[in-house]
Design a protein around this motif. Structure first.
Motif, PDB file in Angstrom:
ATOM      1  N   LEU A   1      23.693  -5.929  46.466  1.00 21.93           N
ATOM      2  CA  LEU A   1      23.115  -5.880  47.815  1.00 21.93           C
ATOM      3  C   LEU A   1      23.164  -7.254  48.484  1.00 21.93           C
ATOM      4  O   LEU A   1      23.404  -7.370  49.689  1.00 21.93           O
ATOM      5  CB  LEU A   1      21.669  -5.362  47.723  1.00 21.93           C
ATOM      6  N   LEU A   2      22.958  -8.304  47.681  1.00 27.15           N
ATOM      7  CA  LEU A   2      22.945  -9.657  48.244  1.00 27.15           C
ATOM      8  C   LEU A   2      24.333 -10.130  48.660  1.00 27.15           C
ATOM      9  O   LEU A   2      24.484 -11.186  49.269  1.00 27.15           O
ATOM     10  CB  LEU A   2      22.303 -10.640  47.265  1.00 27.15           C
ATOM     11  N   LYS A   3      25.374  -9.334  48.296  1.00 25.68           N
ATOM     12  CA  LYS A   3      26.700  -9.657  48.844  1.00 25.68           C
ATOM     13  C   LYS A   3      26.787  -9.207  50.299  1.00 25.68           C
ATOM     14  O   LYS A   3      27.600  -9.716  51.064  1.00 25.68           O
ATOM     15  CB  LYS A   3      27.796  -8.983  48.024  1.00 25.68           C
ATOM     16  N   GLU A   4      25.969  -8.240  50.660  1.00 29.55           N
ATOM     17  CA  GLU A   4      25.971  -7.728  52.039  1.00 29.55           C
ATOM     18  C   GLU A   4      24.867  -8.363  52.884  1.00 29.55           C
ATOM     19  O   GLU A   4      25.083  -8.751  54.020  1.00 29.55           O
ATOM     20  CB  GLU A   4      25.779  -6.199  52.038  1.00 29.55           C
ATOM     21  N   ALA A   5      23.680  -8.426  52.297  1.00 31.25           N
ATOM     22  CA  ALA A   5      22.522  -8.906  53.056  1.00 31.25           C
ATOM     23  C   ALA A   5      22.289 -10.390  52.787  1.00 31.25           C
ATOM     24  O   ALA A   5      22.620 -10.883  51.713  1.00 31.25           O
ATOM     25  CB  ALA A   5      21.285  -8.120  52.655  1.00 31.25           C
ATOM     26  N   ASP A   6      21.697 -11.093  53.749  1.00 29.04           N
ATOM     27  CA  ASP A   6      21.323 -12.500  53.524  1.00 29.04           C
ATOM     28  C   ASP A   6      20.115 -12.605  52.615  1.00 29.04           C
ATOM     29  O   ASP A   6      19.926 -13.587  51.909  1.00 29.04           O
ATOM     30  CB  ASP A   6      20.991 -13.168  54.858  1.00 29.04           C
ATOM     31  N   GLY A   7      19.281 -11.578  52.694  1.00 29.68           N
ATOM     32  CA  GLY A   7      18.087 -11.588  51.862  1.00 29.68           C
ATOM     33  C   GLY A   7      17.578 -10.174  51.643  1.00 29.68           C
ATOM     34  O   GLY A   7      18.002  -9.240  52.325  1.00 29.68           O
ATOM     35  N   VAL A   8      16.704 -10.027  50.670  1.00 26.67           N
ATOM     36  CA  VAL A   8      16.075  -8.727  50.412  1.00 26.67           C
ATOM     37  C   VAL A   8      14.571  -8.938  50.336  1.00 26.67           C
ATOM     38  O   VAL A   8      14.101  -9.914  49.733  1.00 26.67           O
ATOM     39  CB  VAL A   8      16.583  -8.100  49.084  1.00 26.67           C
ATOM     40  N   ARG A   9      13.862  -8.052  50.994  1.00 26.88           N
ATOM     41  CA  ARG A   9      12.391  -8.077  50.921  1.00 26.88           C
ATOM     42  C   ARG A   9      11.960  -6.944  50.006  1.00 26.88           C
ATOM     43  O   ARG A   9      12.229  -5.770  50.285  1.00 26.88           O
ATOM     44  CB  ARG A   9      11.809  -7.879  52.311  1.00 26.88           C
ATOM     45  N   LEU A  10      11.301  -7.307  48.922  1.00 24.45           N
ATOM     46  CA  LEU A  10      10.883  -6.321  47.922  1.00 24.45           C
ATOM     47  C   LEU A  10       9.434  -5.908  48.154  1.00 24.45           C
ATOM     48  O   LEU A  10       8.567  -6.756  48.366  1.00 24.45           O
ATOM     49  CB  LEU A  10      11.036  -6.909  46.514  1.00 24.45           C
ATOM     50  N   HIS A  11       9.209  -4.607  48.054  1.00 29.14           N
ATOM     51  CA  HIS A  11       7.856  -4.066  48.173  1.00 29.14           C
ATOM     52  C   HIS A  11       7.503  -3.425  46.836  1.00 29.14           C
ATOM     53  O   HIS A  11       7.833  -2.265  46.602  1.00 29.14           O
ATOM     54  CB  HIS A  11       7.783  -2.998  49.274  1.00 29.14           C
ATOM     55  N   PRO A  12       6.877  -4.159  45.937  1.00 30.72           N
ATOM     56  CA  PRO A  12       6.601  -3.588  44.617  1.00 30.72           C
ATOM     57  C   PRO A  12       5.499  -2.527  44.676  1.00 30.72           C
ATOM     58  O   PRO A  12       4.566  -2.642  45.461  1.00 30.72           O
ATOM     59  CB  PRO A  12       6.136  -4.793  43.793  1.00 30.72           C
ATOM     60  N   ALA A  13       5.628  -1.519  43.818  1.00 20.35           N
ATOM     61  CA  ALA A  13       4.635  -0.440  43.777  1.00 20.35           C
ATOM     62  C   ALA A  13       3.294  -0.995  43.322  1.00 20.35           C
ATOM     63  O   ALA A  13       2.244  -0.648  43.853  1.00 20.35           O
ATOM     64  CB  ALA A  13       5.107   0.656  42.837  1.00 20.35           C
ATOM     65  N   SER A  14       3.343  -1.831  42.298  1.00 20.10           N
ATOM     66  CA  SER A  14       2.115  -2.453  41.826  1.00 20.10           C
ATOM     67  C   SER A  14       2.379  -3.949  41.766  1.00 20.10           C
ATOM     68  O   SER A  14       3.187  -4.424  40.966  1.00 20.10           O
ATOM     69  CB  SER A  14       1.755  -1.925  40.437  1.00 20.10           C
ATOM     70  N   LEU A  15       1.732  -4.699  42.632  1.00 19.04           N
ATOM     71  CA  LEU A  15       2.111  -6.090  42.810  1.00 19.04           C
ATOM     72  C   LEU A  15       2.179  -6.852  41.495  1.00 19.04           C
ATOM     73  O   LEU A  15       3.210  -7.413  41.140  1.00 19.04           O
ATOM     74  CB  LEU A  15       1.151  -6.789  43.783  1.00 19.04           C
ATOM     75  N   PHE A  16       1.087  -6.858  40.741  1.00 18.09           N
ATOM     76  CA  PHE A  16       1.065  -7.749  39.588  1.00 18.09           C
ATOM     77  C   PHE A  16       1.952  -7.249  38.448  1.00 18.09           C
ATOM     78  O   PHE A  16       2.621  -8.043  37.790  1.00 18.09           O
ATOM     79  CB  PHE A  16      -0.373  -8.010  39.143  1.00 18.09           C
ATOM     80  N   VAL A  17       1.992  -5.924  38.246  1.00 21.14           N
ATOM     81  CA  VAL A  17       2.820  -5.386  37.161  1.00 21.14           C
ATOM     82  C   VAL A  17       4.299  -5.635  37.454  1.00 21.14           C
ATOM     83  O   VAL A  17       5.040  -6.177  36.621  1.00 21.14           O
ATOM     84  CB  VAL A  17       2.546  -3.874  36.966  1.00 21.14           C
ATOM     85  N   ASP A  18       4.734  -5.263  38.645  1.00 19.41           N
ATOM     86  CA  ASP A  18       6.160  -5.403  38.952  1.00 19.41           C
ATOM     87  C   ASP A  18       6.568  -6.868  39.128  1.00 19.41           C
ATOM     88  O   ASP A  18       7.666  -7.261  38.754  1.00 19.41           O
ATOM     89  CB  ASP A  18       6.509  -4.584  40.203  1.00 19.41           C
ATOM     90  N   LEU A  19       5.648  -7.673  39.657  1.00 20.28           N
ATOM     91  CA  LEU A  19       5.943  -9.096  39.847  1.00 20.28           C
ATOM     92  C   LEU A  19       6.211  -9.776  38.502  1.00 20.28           C
ATOM     93  O   LEU A  19       7.093 -10.641  38.389  1.00 20.28           O
ATOM     94  CB  LEU A  19       4.765  -9.755  40.576  1.00 20.28           C
ATOM     95  N   GLU A  20       5.481  -9.336  37.505  1.00 12.88           N
ATOM     96  CA  GLU A  20       5.676  -9.873  36.158  1.00 12.88           C
ATOM     97  C   GLU A  20       7.104  -9.600  35.678  1.00 12.88           C
ATOM     98  O   GLU A  20       7.790 -10.500  35.175  1.00 12.88           O
ATOM     99  CB  GLU A  20       4.686  -9.137  35.247  1.00 12.88           C
ATOM    100  N   GLU A  21       7.553  -8.365  35.854  1.00 16.88           N
ATOM    101  CA  GLU A  21       8.914  -8.002  35.427  1.00 16.88           C
ATOM    102  C   GLU A  21       9.957  -8.760  36.242  1.00 16.88           C
ATOM    103  O   GLU A  21      10.948  -9.253  35.700  1.00 16.88           O
ATOM    104  CB  GLU A  21       9.146  -6.484  35.597  1.00 16.88           C
ATOM    105  N   LEU A  22       9.711  -8.835  37.534  1.00 17.62           N
ATOM    106  CA  LEU A  22      10.664  -9.529  38.418  1.00 17.62           C
ATOM    107  C   LEU A  22      10.800 -10.991  38.010  1.00 17.62           C
ATOM    108  O   LEU A  22      11.908 -11.531  37.921  1.00 17.62           O
ATOM    109  CB  LEU A  22      10.206  -9.426  39.875  1.00 17.62           C
ATOM    110  N   GLY A  23       9.676 -11.625  37.756  1.00 19.54           N
ATOM    111  CA  GLY A  23       9.674 -13.044  37.428  1.00 19.54           C
ATOM    112  C   GLY A  23      10.273 -13.321  36.066  1.00 19.54           C
ATOM    113  O   GLY A  23      10.917 -14.356  35.858  1.00 19.54           O
ATOM    114  N   ARG A  24      10.059 -12.408  35.150  1.00 24.24           N
ATOM    115  CA  ARG A  24      10.526 -12.636  33.779  1.00 24.24           C
ATOM    116  C   ARG A  24      12.004 -12.277  33.617  1.00 24.24           C
ATOM    117  O   ARG A  24      12.739 -12.954  32.915  1.00 24.24           O
ATOM    118  CB  ARG A  24       9.693 -11.773  32.817  1.00 24.24           C
ATOM    119  N   LEU A  25      12.408 -11.172  34.251  1.00 27.68           N
ATOM    120  CA  LEU A  25      13.725 -10.627  33.941  1.00 27.68           C
ATOM    121  C   LEU A  25      14.721 -10.643  35.100  1.00 27.68           C
ATOM    122  O   LEU A  25      15.900 -10.907  34.889  1.00 27.68           O
ATOM    123  CB  LEU A  25      13.564  -9.169  33.435  1.00 27.68           C
TER     124      LEU A  25
END
Ligand SMILES: Cc1cc2nc3c(=O)[nH]c(=O)nc-3n(C[C@H](O)[C@H](O)[C@H](O)COP(=O)(O)O)c2cc1C
Lengths: 352, 462
Positions: A283-307
């Motif tokens: 997606l980042l080959k097409e878009a300049d940026g992506v805005r993510l809306h996690p379902a559960s902020l802290f749970v998903d943020l943990e996965e995003l940050g780690r992996l």
């Protein structure tokens, strides 16, 4: 178009952090240390949601590099207040502020301020007027208006302050109004805050009035194509950001089992961190940026940050986070000169 | 400077009003005025966040109850252009306070916000947001803004006469209280709040629960009889302009009467006058410092500009160190163009009066203007110990509940107060030695508010 030679940025919506100061601090620091470039703060009426601009302001002094971008309504809020609040946000964040313009059909918001509900094309007109008022007010103090000249006793150079004399244009659907100016706060650190608007508003809001558009699609599969379409429509000078809801496999639970419900009308991604990484890299080959809306902020943020973010960085899909950069720097925008600056005073080759 | 403390006045009757024996401090970061010195080398930025952080954190170290920000929604003007000689331009109060909430723990955060150019549901929501993110430390300093030209910056325009502003303000504040009181249980949901009035209609389902201090503390700044009665009915604290001892005692008596008439207790509304402190180890040094402060506040150009407001014409040809201009003002009515406090006096009459007064006292333009600026009356000048004694007398009598200190230097202007005056006051037992709790309401010792009445549609009041 973004390629791996021209990597993109990631924004995260921090809505789940609620109103509690400690939670807000935790969320913005987690997002910043995960390597997100921007945090956004949604503001549609919902129980338990504190004012977006104030949440962003609270996050200012506790963070260092992440851009802070609240949604602010343009239809039922006073343009003068919006302008000065956003300029103030730029000061308290050291030039990291932006503005997601919203203009929604909102009977509740209309009733709260005792106005009749604004619909259809009139929404775009209201938004366009508010943006224009804000931009003129931000320019109404030239950059060097505060002179502190002890010899003449002048704190400001009055010639560098300007009445904006805004008037709603002929054919304005709602009640017309005017704003005199100048602003009550000196020009924001960035000169002009980056203005982001949903692509659906473009047309009603002239494309020249915005710095970036937010692109939505019904499914993840359609998102890249939609980004391409919008980019063709808005032209090369405008930053294009894709909107994505997400729920990840986390803490031993499959994404599908986590019971996320999305209703933002955005593409929703459900799956593993690895498959999201691949998806975002494409997606980042097409878009300049992506805005993510996690379902559960802290749970998903943990996965995003780690992996997810480390792998995207390894693949050089993400721009480096710039220490002490402004939001404009992140978006690749110049710092414009004030529209009121006299030609003689304007530095050669400055801005648009 | 000790003549006030010799006054034998008492306040009210003992069965009605009980002095707390304590004083509190707030800091009023005014931003826009001639009181804040920008000409001294140690004067910092008026807009950078670091200036605000430094003042707020110093105040918190000194156990100040509150940090105040003023508000002005249109730049002051002079002869038809923005006024150039004083500090001008300041951040939005609530945005700044939300930022300060994250770098402070205890200090109250008071936003001056006016009732004429805001919408009640929007303002109530933003104040509730500030109250929640700060953990129950928010307050609203309610102002009505009586200058006519502010409306030009708003969609609403300048739609209210001075006389109607408090009526409107009262309906506004009552609506705000009902919005804050609408959350039924710790988990919600909120009751719908309806108001139909002359100036606006509100129909809103509030979004936020009560804060740790129940709802934002209400300050009111306004001095007319209507303003005082409004405060007596609605506010927790009045931000007054009566710091000299005898005036403060009179003001207390008046406010106690108004509070009782409003059906509230004699101690229901606290008083915190605006004030300025010029302190040094000795009286002589303080007096010298005051000369220096005044010379930087009212320089030659400020003195001339001050007169120009009333003369309505350029007076730059006049020597600031000479006598008042002999030419007459060009306007019949003086107008408030710079936010100063003189209304409607006949300009020529005023000019004659001032010329006579200056001649009588042998004052130059500069000396005369310095003597005319209101801040003189709100200044405590002296050694740390003498001023501490003076304030202890205020505490004993209950003349005030505290002072809102306007530092004349930013960002270091509270250092001597916190480092030297506060310990003196603590030694005398009249100043807190720790924060009483974590909320502003607790610091001030205010009761939890009575929940405002339910009801589908409030009677139209405004
Ligand atoms: C101590 C004090 C501080 C004030 N601060 C502000 C301020 O920051 N912004 C503002 O718009 N008005 C301010 N005001 C003005 C009042 O809100 C009000 O408009 C004015 O005093 C006229 O009302 P009155 O006739 O009841 O005094 C202040 C007034 C007082 C007494």
């Amino acid at each position: 178009m973004s390629t791996f030679e021209n990597p993109g940025f990631l924004a995260i919506e921090l809505d789940g952090a609620g109103w509690d100061g400690a939670d807000l601090t935790r969320a913005v620091l987690a997002a910043e240390s995960a390597g997100f470039h921007a945090a956004t703060f949604t503001d549609a009426p919902a129980p338990g949601r504190a004012n977006a601009l104030q949440r962003a302001a609270f996050a200012g002094p506790v963070s260092r590099t992440i851009a802070l971008v609240p949604e602010v309504d343009t239809v039922y809020t006073e343009p003068f207040h919006i302008s000065t609040q956003l300029a103030s946000l730029d000061y308290v964040s050291g030039g990291r502020a932006g503005w997601i313009v919203t203009a929604a059909e909102a009977p509740g918001a209309a009733a709260a301020v005792g106005r009749s509900v604004v619909t259809g094309a009139a929404l775009g007109q209201e938004a366009a007027a508010s943006i224009e008022v804000s931009r003129r007010l931000w320019d109404s103090w030239e950059d060097d208006a505060v002179i502190r000249d002890v010899a003449t006793g002048r704190y400001i150079d009055v010639d560098k302050l300007h009445y904006v004399d805004f008037r709603t244009p002929a054919g304005f659907a709602g009640p017309g109004y005017s704003v005199k100016g100048p602003s009550i706060i000196p020009r924001p650190l960035q000169g002009q805050l980056p203005v982001l608007a949903p692509a659906s508003l473009i047309g009603g809001v002239p494309v020249e009035a915005v710095d970036a558009v937010l692109v939505s699609a019904p499914t993840p599969e359609l998102l890249a194509a939609e980004v391409r379409d919008v980019r063709a429509r808005v032209g090369a000078g405008v930053v294009v950001v894709a909107e994505l809801d997400l729920v990840l496999d986390a803490r031993g639970q499959a994404a599908a089992a986590r019971g996320a419900s999305f209703d933002g009308g955005r593409a929703a991604f459900a799956g593993s961190a690895a498959s999201l990484t691949d998806f975002l890299a494409d997606l980042l080959k097409e878009a300049d940026g992506v805005r993510l809306h996690p379902a559960s902020l802290f749970v998903d943020l943990e996965e995003l940050g780690r992996l997810v973010l480390p792998e995207l960085r390894r693949r050089r899909a993400l721009r480096p986070v710039v220490q002490d950069g402004t939001f404009r720097d992140l978006l690749g925008l110049d710092r414009p000169a004030s529209r009121y600056a006299t030609a003689a005073a304007a530095p050669a080759g400055a801005g648009k | 400077m000790t003549q006030h403390t010799r006054a034998k006045s008492q306040v009210g009757t003992p069965d009605q009003f009980t002095p707390s024996g304590q004083i509190q401090f707030g800091v009023f970061f005014q931003g826009v005025n001639s009181g804040t010195i920008w000409k001294a080398p140690e004067s910092g930025s008026q807009t950078d966040f670091e200036s605000f952080r430094r003042i707020a954190q110093t105040a918190e170290r000194g156990l100040f109850a509150a940090f105040f920000l003023g508000e002005g929604l249109r730049l002051r003007e002079h002869l038809g252009r923005p006024h150039a000689l004083d500090v001008v331009g300041r951040p939005d109060a609530q945005t700044m306070l939300a930022a300060l909430a994250s770098v402070t723990q205890n200090i109250g955060l008071v936003a001056t916000q006016n009732t004429t150019y805001n919408d009640p549901a929007d303002l109530a929501h933003r104040l509730a947001s500030l109250d929640l993110v700060s953990g129950g430390r928010a307050a609203w300093n309610i102002v009505t803004t009586d200058n006519a030209w502010t409306g030009a910056n708003f969609r609403r325009g300048g739609y209210l006469d001075h006389a109607d502003r408090y009526k409107h303000a009262e309906a506004f504040v009552e609506t705000a209280k009902r919005i804050w009181d609408s959350w039924e249980t710790p988990d919600g949901p909120a009751r719908r709040v309806l108001h139909e009035g002359q100036h606006y209609t509100v129909d809103v389902t509030p979004r936020l629960p009560r804060s740790a201090q129940y709802r934002p503390v209400l300050f009111q700044a306004g001095d007319s009889p209507e303003g005082r009665s409004f405060a007596a009915r609605q506010a927790d604290v009045i931000f007054s302009a009566h710091p000299t001892f005898d005036d403060a005692v009179e003001f207390r008596k008046d406010l106690v009467e108004r509070s009782l008439a409003a059906g509230r207790g004699a101690n229901a509304v606290q008083i915190m006058p605006a004030s300025e402190f010029i302190l040094a180890p000795t009286a002589a040094e303080a007096a010298e410092k005051k000369e220096w402060v005044r010379s930087l506040q009212i320089g030659p150009q400020q003195a001339i500009a001050y007169l120009e407001q009333f003369w309505g014409r350029e007076l730059s040809a006049y020597d600031p160190d000479g006598p008042l201009p002999e030419i007459d003002p060009v306007v019949e009515e003086t107008s408030e163009t710079r936010g100063s406090g003189f209304h409607g006096a006949k300009a020529r009459q005023l000019a004659d009066q001032w010329r006579a007064e200056a001649k009588d006292k042998g004052l130059s333009i500069r000396q005369f203007v310095t003597s005319k600026t209101a801040r003189i009356d709100s200044t405590f000048t002296g050694s740390y110990t003498a001023v501490a004694d003076q304030l202890a007398e205020y505490a004993r009598v209950g003349a005030v509940d505290g002072f809102n200190i306007s530092p004349w230097l930013v960002p270091s202007g509270l250092d001597d107060i916190v480092n030297h005056l506060v310990p003196e006051l603590q030694e005398r037992g009249v100043y807190p030695t720790e924060y009483r709790g974590s909320t502003l309401r607790e610091h001030l010792g205010l009761e939890a508010p009575v929940r405002s009445a339910d009801g589908a549609v409030a009677a139209a009041r405004a």
